[in-house]
Design a protein around this motif. Structure first.
Motif, short mmCIF file in Angstrom:
data_model
loop_
_atom_site.label_atom_id
_atom_site.label_comp_id
_atom_site.label_asym_id
_atom_site.label_seq_id
_atom_site.Cartn_x
_atom_site.Cartn_y
_atom_site.Cartn_z
N GLN A 1 -6.91 -2.29 -3.77
CA GLN A 1 -5.98 -2.61 -4.85
C GLN A 1 -5.92 -1.51 -5.91
N GLY A 2 -7.06 -0.90 -6.19
CA GLY A 2 -7.11 0.08 -7.27
C GLY A 2 -6.48 1.41 -6.91
N LEU A 3 -6.78 1.94 -5.75
CA LEU A 3 -6.29 3.26 -5.37
C LEU A 3 -4.76 3.35 -5.36
N PRO A 4 -4.05 2.40 -4.73
CA PRO A 4 -2.59 2.49 -4.80
C PRO A 4 -2.06 2.44 -6.24
N ALA A 5 -2.68 1.61 -7.07
CA ALA A 5 -2.24 1.52 -8.47
C ALA A 5 -2.54 2.81 -9.23
#
Length: 122
Positions: free
Chosen positions: A108-112
């Motif tokens: 979830q964090g990396l794409p954001a």
């Protein structure tokens, strides 16, 4: 750069709509058990179902907020509001990674983070 930023932010929104679906409407499935690393029997309990529906709703709000910022908000404020919602997702991913599963920061964090950087640079 603007097109890449918009596409990436839309992908983040789609991911959070998927999470909404998984947590609100499919929380007691084998897919959810595997994704969350808990036994399916636990996911069937009413208390866990309620918690997951609440989490799913929040993920839906984040997705709608991103799309609202990208396509409804006037251009002058769009980047700032988009970055706000992406920052909320990043903070949630950091917290989830620290408290639940290290994989959350990647999933979830990396794409954001990528979307945030692209929007910032656009």
């Amino acid at each position: 750069m603007q097109i890449a930023a918009t596409i990436m932010a839309c992908l983040v929104a789609l991911e959070h709509f998927f999470i909404l679906w998984l947590e609100m409407f499919n929380a007691d499935s084998d897919m959810a058990a595997q994704a969350f690393g808990v036994p399916r029997e636990l996911l069937k309990t009413p208390e866990v179902q309620t918690l997951f529906k609440n989490q799913g709703l929040y993920n839906g709000f984040l997705a709608v907020g991103l799309l609202f910022a990208l396509f409804i908000v006037p251009a002058v404020a769009s980047a700032g509001i988009t970055m706000f919602f992406l920052a909320c997702i990043i903070v949630a991913a950091i917290y989830g990674s620290a408290t639940v599963s290290k994989s959350i920061i990647v999933v979830q964090g990396l794409p954001a983070i990528i979307a945030f950087i692209l929007v910032y640079l656009a």
